[in-house]
Design a protein around this motif. Structure first.
Motif: not given
Length: 129
Positions: A25-52
């Motif tokens: 469950h805690h893997g990063n297999a669906s993400y490209d871990t070789t690079k990072e992207v930086t974006l600026t935008g406007v928050a529409t929602d912040w969902i605080v929950a478990n497990p993420h």
């Protein structure tokens, strides 16, 4: 004696199966871990929950269209300790944010937060590898 042996085998098998699912469950297999992207935008929602926890954010593209991003963060309890200190009140709809993240390999507007610049100028760094 044989029933006891079979029962122990069943219990051990179940424990191993559950352990594998937890670690998977805690893997990063669906993400490209070789690079990072930086974006600026406007928050529409912040969902605080478990497990993420999840940040939903609208980002204006170069052509003027808007992409709706869903960006994963850690569990609520992890977000509130160390230098992270993200609570349910840290991000509000309409907040302008800058997020550095790993993005989904499939090209969808999905990511996993590594750094988050809040409107008050506070830089939050998560515990990603």
């Amino acid at each position: 004696m044989r029933k006891k042996f079979v029962a122990i085998c069943v219990v051990v098998s179940v424990m191993l199966a559950v352990q594998v699912r937890i670690f998977a469950h805690h893997g990063n297999a669906s993400y490209d871990t070789t690079k990072e992207v930086t974006l600026t935008g406007v928050a529409t929602d912040w969902i605080v929950a478990n497990p993420h926890s999840f940040l939903k954010m609208d980002v204006k593209n170069d052509d003027g269209s808007v992409s709706h991003w869903v960006i994963e963060s850690s569990a609520a309890s992890v977000n509130q300790r160390g230098n992270v200190r993200l609570t349910k009140n840290s991000i509000k709809p309409g907040d302008k944010l800058t997020v550095t993240m790993m993005v989904a390999k499939n090209g969808q507007p999905i990511g996993r937060i590594h750094q988050l610049l809040l409107p008050d100028g506070k830089l939050v760094v998560t515990d990603l590898p």
